[in-house]
Design a protein around this motif. Structure first.
Motif, PDB file in Angstrom:
ATOM      1  N   LEU A 100      -2.412  -6.521  -4.413  1.00  0.00           N
ATOM      2  CA  LEU A 100      -1.416  -7.105  -5.307  1.00  0.00           C
ATOM      3  C   LEU A 100      -1.606  -6.589  -6.728  1.00  0.00           C
ATOM      4  CD1 LEU A 100      -1.376 -10.755  -3.933  1.00  0.00           C
ATOM      5  CD2 LEU A 100       0.596  -9.227  -4.053  1.00  0.00           C
ATOM      6  N   ALA A 101      -2.877  -6.536  -7.168  1.00  0.00           N
ATOM      7  CA  ALA A 101      -3.158  -6.091  -8.532  1.00  0.00           C
ATOM      8  C   ALA A 101      -2.728  -4.640  -8.707  1.00  0.00           C
ATOM      9  CB  ALA A 101      -4.648  -6.259  -8.819  1.00  0.00           C
ATOM     10  N   ARG A 102      -3.058  -3.822  -7.713  1.00  0.00           N
ATOM     11  CA  ARG A 102      -2.701  -2.397  -7.825  1.00  0.00           C
ATOM     12  C   ARG A 102      -1.190  -2.223  -7.847  1.00  0.00           C
ATOM     13  NH1 ARG A 102      -6.231   0.424  -3.303  1.00  0.00           N
ATOM     14  NH2 ARG A 102      -4.294   1.607  -3.145  1.00  0.00           N
ATOM     15  N   ASN A 103      -0.524  -3.019  -6.988  1.00  0.00           N
ATOM     16  CA  ASN A 103       0.933  -2.916  -6.941  1.00  0.00           C
ATOM     17  C   ASN A 103       1.557  -3.378  -8.246  1.00  0.00           C
ATOM     18  OD1 ASN A 103       3.302  -2.438  -4.997  1.00  0.00           O
ATOM     19  ND2 ASN A 103       3.790  -4.416  -5.940  1.00  0.00           N
TER      20      ASN A 103
ATOM     21  N   GLU B 276       0.808  -1.217   0.000  1.00  0.00           N
ATOM     22  CA  GLU B 276       0.000   0.000   0.000  1.00  0.00           C
ATOM     23  C   GLU B 276       0.844   1.270   0.000  1.00  0.00           C
ATOM     24  OE1 GLU B 276      -3.265   0.066  -0.235  1.00  0.00           O
ATOM     25  OE2 GLU B 276      -3.579  -2.096  -0.141  1.00  0.00           O
ATOM     26  N   GLN B 277       2.159   1.124   0.014  1.00  0.00           N
ATOM     27  CA  GLN B 277       3.028   2.305   0.013  1.00  0.00           C
ATOM     28  C   GLN B 277       2.885   3.108  -1.279  1.00  0.00           C
ATOM     29  OE1 GLN B 277       5.450   3.497   2.370  1.00  0.00           O
ATOM     30  NE2 GLN B 277       4.042   2.246   3.580  1.00  0.00           N
ATOM     31  N   LYS B 278       3.202   4.422  -1.189  1.00  0.00           N
ATOM     32  CA  LYS B 278       3.231   5.276  -2.375  1.00  0.00           C
ATOM     33  C   LYS B 278       4.301   4.799  -3.337  1.00  0.00           C
ATOM     34  CE  LYS B 278       1.714   9.942  -1.977  1.00  0.00           C
ATOM     35  NZ  LYS B 278       1.887  11.107  -1.118  1.00  0.00           N
TER      36      LYS B 278
ATOM     37  N   PHE C 218       7.559  -3.868  -3.964  1.00  0.00           N
ATOM     38  CA  PHE C 218       7.645  -5.175  -4.628  1.00  0.00           C
ATOM     39  C   PHE C 218       7.712  -4.960  -6.128  1.00  0.00           C
ATOM     40  CE2 PHE C 218       5.594  -6.565  -0.644  1.00  0.00           C
ATOM     41  CZ  PHE C 218       6.409  -7.657  -0.330  1.00  0.00           C
ATOM     42  N   SER C 219       8.687  -5.535  -6.786  1.00  0.00           N
ATOM     43  CA  SER C 219       8.780  -5.416  -8.244  1.00  0.00           C
ATOM     44  C   SER C 219       7.660  -6.240  -8.874  1.00  0.00           C
ATOM     45  CB  SER C 219      10.131  -5.931  -8.726  1.00  0.00           C
ATOM     46  OG  SER C 219      10.174  -7.333  -8.519  1.00  0.00           O
ATOM     47  N   ALA C 220       7.511  -6.083 -10.156  1.00  0.00           N
ATOM     48  CA  ALA C 220       6.471  -6.837 -10.871  1.00  0.00           C
ATOM     49  C   ALA C 220       6.696  -8.325 -10.688  1.00  0.00           C
ATOM     50  CB  ALA C 220       6.490  -6.464 -12.350  1.00  0.00           C
ATOM     51  N   GLU C 221       7.957  -8.742 -10.816  1.00  0.00           N
ATOM     52  CA  GLU C 221       8.263 -10.167 -10.696  1.00  0.00           C
ATOM     53  C   GLU C 221       7.926 -10.671  -9.291  1.00  0.00           C
ATOM     54  OE1 GLU C 221      12.044 -13.119 -11.230  1.00  0.00           O
ATOM     55  OE2 GLU C 221      12.262 -11.011 -11.827  1.00  0.00           O
ATOM     56  N   GLN C 222       8.318  -9.877  -8.304  1.00  0.00           N
ATOM     57  CA  GLN C 222       8.028 -10.250  -6.918  1.00  0.00           C
ATOM     58  C   GLN C 222       6.529 -10.312  -6.670  1.00  0.00           C
ATOM     59  OE1 GLN C 222      10.387  -7.152  -5.021  1.00  0.00           O
ATOM     60  NE2 GLN C 222      11.704  -8.720  -4.084  1.00  0.00           N
TER      61      GLN C 222
ATOM     62  N   MET D 155      -8.788  -8.360  -0.038  1.00  0.00           N
ATOM     63  CA  MET D 155      -7.944  -7.180   0.147  1.00  0.00           C
ATOM     64  C   MET D 155      -6.569  -7.394  -0.456  1.00  0.00           C
ATOM     65  SD  MET D 155      -8.761  -5.982   4.031  1.00  0.00           S
ATOM     66  CE  MET D 155      -7.248  -5.059   4.150  1.00  0.00           C
ATOM     67  N   LEU D 156      -6.049  -8.595  -0.224  1.00  0.00           N
ATOM     68  CA  LEU D 156      -4.714  -8.909  -0.735  1.00  0.00           C
ATOM     69  C   LEU D 156      -4.690  -8.889  -2.260  1.00  0.00           C
ATOM     70  CD1 LEU D 156      -3.471 -11.709   1.643  1.00  0.00           C
ATOM     71  CD2 LEU D 156      -2.181  -9.672   0.999  1.00  0.00           C
ATOM     72  N   ARG D 157      -5.708  -9.513  -2.832  1.00  0.00           N
ATOM     73  CA  ARG D 157      -5.757  -9.582  -4.295  1.00  0.00           C
ATOM     74  C   ARG D 157      -5.773  -8.174  -4.885  1.00  0.00           C
ATOM     75  NH1 ARG D 157      -9.636 -14.442  -4.482  1.00  0.00           N
ATOM     76  NH2 ARG D 157      -8.153 -16.163  -4.673  1.00  0.00           N
TER      77      ARG D 157
END
Lengths: 422, 611
Positions: free
Chosen positions: B594-597, B541-543, B547-551, B589-591
């Motif tokens: 994760l998608a936004r990240n 949730e950080q600005k 986590f990279s795309a791969e991560q 929430m996680l999904r």
């Protein structure tokens, strides 16, 4: 040897067994009054009963401690056809304040159809296992796979001995060269002259216990049996209580490499046989180093046997009742130091009539008579905590250790303030 | 020390009627339990013991004596010193060292005896006073015996000096003699006497001495025959005494406190250059003459007689029977063994006997709450069974305090007793777990190298964390070091705590990759994955993109693995339903996070590459 202390046991019926824990700071007693009592030694050396509870619905024959690596665990066996495993619960601040401990039943082993005559924990290197034997002639070996959950015991082996069993002994050797081994004695008194001691050995390949040896020469009823601590020897020593005390050595015969993995064969030798008890011998037990054997018999005495440096076994001590009733306090302590004084003759000869014989003349002539009786000081009875009969909660296995499979409650990390970051 | 052929010692148990009942018993490490019972279960015993007592039986009463503690403590130092005496040392220097050791032992006995004497005088009630003073007598007897053994076996005094030593021996042990010495040991010719005693070892040889003595003796005899002193019976009696006349000596029996006093006096006047080999004859006849058939020899007499006969084995045997404590025989035998007197040509079981007695003594010390520490060294010097005996004894030492446990462990570790170390640590770990002291439990199981138990304790830590949101015993977990590798679960615990620390230090990228690696490397138990994924939420949730795309893909895979593997719950359990609801919300929430990240990461990585 001297009597250091006597403690009123306060059982309402005959006591059948007394048992020290591994460190000798606790003891347990069991009785025909169907109860077990646990006693703790205080820093000052006094013994206090810290728990007393009804364990069975019949006479309790034997009580025994598990190794402290497994915690504070007791096993008992009874005429009521069961054996039971008990564990002490820590906590309960009220109990602690009253000097009481709390024991719960972890399991009842109900497989026997007859009186369970003996119960013994296996040597600790085998894990938490115990063996029972019963009048129906079956030795049962149980295991607790999870040492933190003593409510689950699985029956691993049933060994049929064909004869009513009275006693069992695990071989304590932890050497890799020795497979787990258990000796079983029978007190079957029918007139047939069958051998009364059988030895079973665990076979790694078949994962079963198989008979390794039968002591053909022991044909009278056997009441107790005990392997000696091993002391790194290649052979085993087994003591038997029958119509006399017998000590056998069992030397494993080297197995052929080609052998089909059958049980070890032994060369049996009888190294001592004593009929000093005059009649039946009821108990045999080794001291912790296996250097002294004690036996108890119909003559009402406990005799101590020891091999000298030439391997001759001899009776070296006798514990004997003096028959006179005890009166007075519940705990008698003998704190007086006394040097060599259990031999009055030497004392007398030393303090003898001729004054000035020694560096310091004795202050007074010594008294004659047995020494413990005159040297014991009668201490006032210590204020014992009230003895509370703890009714035991049935199978409260999860009281102390929540179930391992219980789901974890996850809790998120504290969220970061938005403006902070990398 | 009954195994040396003595009769068994009988210990009477009060209140037990051996005619009617039997006794059940159990061995403990230092004590024995005994209790009245009836083994014949089939007959219902009509006589139930009215007052069943449990008796605690101890082996060696002396171990518990306060005064004797000093004896045990100080002789321990002498014993250890003796074991280190250079083997190469030979001849005179070795002998003088051994004699010094022997004297040290004796002075310890003597000091102890004097202290016991003081205690006896100070005793308030007559009974304990008597008891202490009887111990004084026994200590005195020990010293008497030891001293004689020193003269005969260790010093090996030859003819001439032998009598000197024996005189000192009698003087030392017959205190009243000192004041009476003028009457008995001296003579009416002090000058003759003095010079006589200054002779040996100086200028004269033994033969010269013997010649002079012979001359003096004949002179005395002549006086007697000439009836020079007939007018004075006292003088005549003195003259007879100086000639070693046994009857005249025995007339003064009340001045001679005992037969060995008589023996030495007699030798002094009849055969001052007595040879060791002849002692036996003189001793026996002195004993017979002195007792005169009125009384029979007592244990002490037999011990001394055996010494005069140079029968070491008999001395040790008789002492063992007469003395209830093992201190004396163990130390004396060890010293005699160092004098090479118990070697195979003398006694074929000599060294065995030494070890046997030392083992007995050391076992006795182990029955005591603090003296056991002395016992360790005695076991160390028993080559055959010392080690295994120590192993069996030391693991039974009650571990009431951490300090004591560490002391026991140090002793075991110094001797590479790995199994005992493991077992002690395991006992302590179990005790700590039972009392819910997880930190202590973990460090003991690490020390025991017990992987299974470390896993169990780590699980308890993680569970506590889940319940309370924080870790206890941070110091320990932060400093596990290589010990972390003991079990997977412990590794995970250490790594998971590291994640929290890195996160706390705001090193988010490091924290993120550590968190992910815990799952992808399978170190984290499955049951803990949801917690880990939830921990990832604030990072997602950080600005900033952490986590990279791969991560992020990997995180997604972890989440899917976890949710697809879950059984579908049915049933009316409301608690279960609620839990499931929370779980479902969490997954959603996680999904979303994760998608936004993932979207942000792709954009960011794309723009960077495109830069």
């Amino acid at each position: 040897m001297f009597v250091a202390r006597s403690i009123a046991a306060d059982h309402k019926d005959l006591i059948h067994d007394v048992s020290f824990d591994f460190h000798g700071r606790r003891m347990a007693t069991c009785s025909s009054d169907q109860s077990v009592k646990v006693w703790d030694k205080s820093e000052s050396g006094d013994w206090h009963c810290t728990a007393s509870w009804k364990t069975h619905s019949g006479s309790v024959w034997r009580v025994t401690w598990a190794h402290p690596e497994f915690g504070q665990v007791l096993a008992s066996c009874s005429f009521d056809r069961t054996a039971a495993v008990w564990e002490e619960i820590v906590g309960e601040s009220n109990d602690k304040l009253r000097g009481q401990s709390h024991w719960v039943k972890r399991t009842t082993l109900v497989d026997s159809r007859t009186s369970v005559t003996d119960v013994k924990f296996a040597p600790k290197h085998m894990g938490l296992m115990l063996a029972t034997c019963s009048a129906d002639g079956i030795v049962r070996i149980y295991e607790a796979p999870d040492v933190m959950n003593l409510s689950q015991w699985s029956l691993q082996h049933e060994i049929s001995c064909k004869l009513s069993c009275s006693c069992i002994s695990w071989n304590p050797s932890s050497s890799r060269a020795h497979s787990p081994m258990i000796a079983v004695g029978s007190d079957d008194s029918s007139p047939n002259a069958m051998a009364k001691v059988q030895i079973f050995e665990y076979n790694e390949n078949t994962r079963k216990y198989a008979k390794a040896e039968t002591l053909m020469t022991v044909t009278d009823p056997v009441h107790d049996i005990a392997f000696a601590p091993n002391l790194g020897r290649s052979f085993h020593i087994l003591a038997i209580a029958t119509k006399d005390v017998r000590i056998f050595t069992l030397k494993p015969v080297r197995k052929e490499l080609t052998s089909s993995g059958g049980p070890t064969k032994f060369e049996l030798h009888i190294v001592a046989q004593f009929d000093n008890h005059n009649s039946q011998v009821w108990r045999v037990s080794w001291n912790i180093t296996g250097t002294v054997l004690a036996s108890s018999g119909d003559d009402g005495c406990v005799r101590l046997w020891k091999a000298n440096y030439m391997d001759n076994w001899k009776c070296t001590g006798i514990l004997k009742g003096n028959g006179s009733p005890v009166n007075g306090s519940s705990q008698q302590g003998n704190s007086n130091p006394s040097l060599g004084s259990n031999i009055p003759s030497l004392q007398n000869s030393l303090n003898g009539s001729s004054a000035g014989r020694y560096f310091f003349p004795p202050l007074d002539s010594p008294r004659a008579g047995s020494r413990w009786s005159s040297s014991i000081q009668l201490l006032p009875p210590p204020p014992l905590p009230p003895l509370v009969e703890h009714s035991c909660d049935a199978d409260t296995a999860n009281l102390q250790y929540p179930h391992p499979r219980r789901r974890y409650l996850s809790r998120p990390l504290n969220p970061l303030p938005e403006n902070e970051g990398v | 020390m009954e195994e040396l052929d003595g009769e068994p010692t009988v210990t009477l148990i009060p209140g037990v009627n051996s005619k009617k009942h039997q006794m059940c018993f159990d061995w403990g490490p230092g004590e024995m339990l005994v209790c009245e019972t009836s083994f014949n279960k089939k007959e219902k015993s009509e006589v139930v013991p009215s007052c069943p007592f449990i008796y605690i039986i101890r082996k060696d009463v002396d171990v518990y004596s306060q005064v004797l503690r000093k004896l045990f403590n100080e002789s321990h130092g002498i014993f250890v010193g003796l074991q280190r005496i250079e083997e190469e040392l030979t001849g005179k220097s070795r002998k003088s060292q051994l004699v010094r050791v022997s004297k040290n032992y004796r002075s310890v006995i003597r000091a102890c005896m004097e202290e016991m004497h003081q205690v006896a005088i100070a005793a308030k009630d007559p009974a304990s006073g008597r008891q202490f003073s009887s111990q004084v007598s026994i200590l005195s007897a020990m010293e008497l015996i030891w001293n004689l053994c020193e003269i005969l076996f260790i010093e090996v005094a030859p003819a001439g000096p032998l009598l000197l030593h024996l005189l000192d021996w009698v003087r030392l042990h017959v205190c009243e003699v000192d004041s009476l010495s003028a009457d008995v040991l001296g003579s009416e010719n002090p000058s003759k006497h003095e010079s006589f005693w200054n002779l040996p070892g100086n200028t004269q040889t033994l033969t010269e001495l013997e010649l002079k003595w012979q001359h003096w003796h004949e002179e005395c005899e002549r006086y007697l025959q000439d009836c020079t002193f007939a007018s004075n019976p006292h003088l005549e009696s003195l003259c007879k005494i100086m000639l070693g006349d046994e009857a005249a000596l025995l007339e003064q029996k009340e001045l001679l406190s005992n037969w060995y006093h008589f023996l030495v006096t007699r030798l002094l006047y009849s055969n001052p250059t007595v040879k060791p080999i002849d002692l036996q004859y003189y001793a026996q006849s002195s004993l017979d003459l002195f007792l005169g058939g009125e009384s029979s020899p007592e244990p002490l007499d037999n011990i001394l007689m055996a010494a005069f006969e140079f029968d070491i084995h008999q001395v040790i045997k008789e002492c063992s029977i007469a003395l209830s404590n093992w201190w004396f025989v163990a130390h004396l035998t060890d010293l005699l063994d160092h004098c090479k007197l118990l070697q195979s040509h003398n006694l074929y079981f000599g060294s065995n006997m030494r070890e046997c007695l030392l083992l007995e003594y050391a076992s006795g010390l182990f029955a005591h709450p603090s003296l056991w520490q002395l016992g360790v060294d005695y076991f160390d010097y028993c080559p055959e069974l010392g080690r295994v005996s120590l192993e069996l004894h030391i693991e039974r030492i009650p571990l009431n305090t951490e300090q004591k446990a560490l002391k026991v462990l140090r002793i075991c570790e110094q001797r590479q007793m790995t199994e005992q170390v493991r077992s002690i640590c395991k006992i302590l770990a179990m005790k700590a777990v039972r009392n819910n002291r997880l930190g202590s439990a973990l460090s003991w199981s690490i020390r025991a190298k017990d992987a299974a138990f470390a896993t169990l304790v780590s699980d308890r830590f993680l569970r506590d964390y889940c319940e309370r949101g924080c870790f206890s015993d941070l110091d320990l977990i932060d400093n596990l070091g290589p010990a972390m590798m003991l079990s997977d679960r412990l590794t995970f615990l250490g790594k998971y705590r590291e994640f929290h620390r890195v996160y706390g230090e705001k090193r988010f990228a490091d924290a993120a990759s550590l968190l992910l690696s815990l799952m992808t490397s399978q170190i984290a138990p499955r049951s803990f994955w949801m917690t880990l994924l939830t921990d990832a939420l604030p990072l997602l949730e950080q600005k900033q993109v952490i986590f990279s795309a791969e991560q992020t893909y990997e995180l997604m895979q972890c989440l899917e693995d976890l949710t697809s593997g879950r059984p579908v719950h049915g049933g009316p359990d409301t608690q279960q339903c609620q839990d499931d609801d929370i779980e479902t919300t969490k997954v959603e929430m996680l999904r979303l996070a994760l998608a936004r990240n993932l979207a942000r990461a792709i954009v960011r990585e794309g723009s960077l590459e495109g830069f």
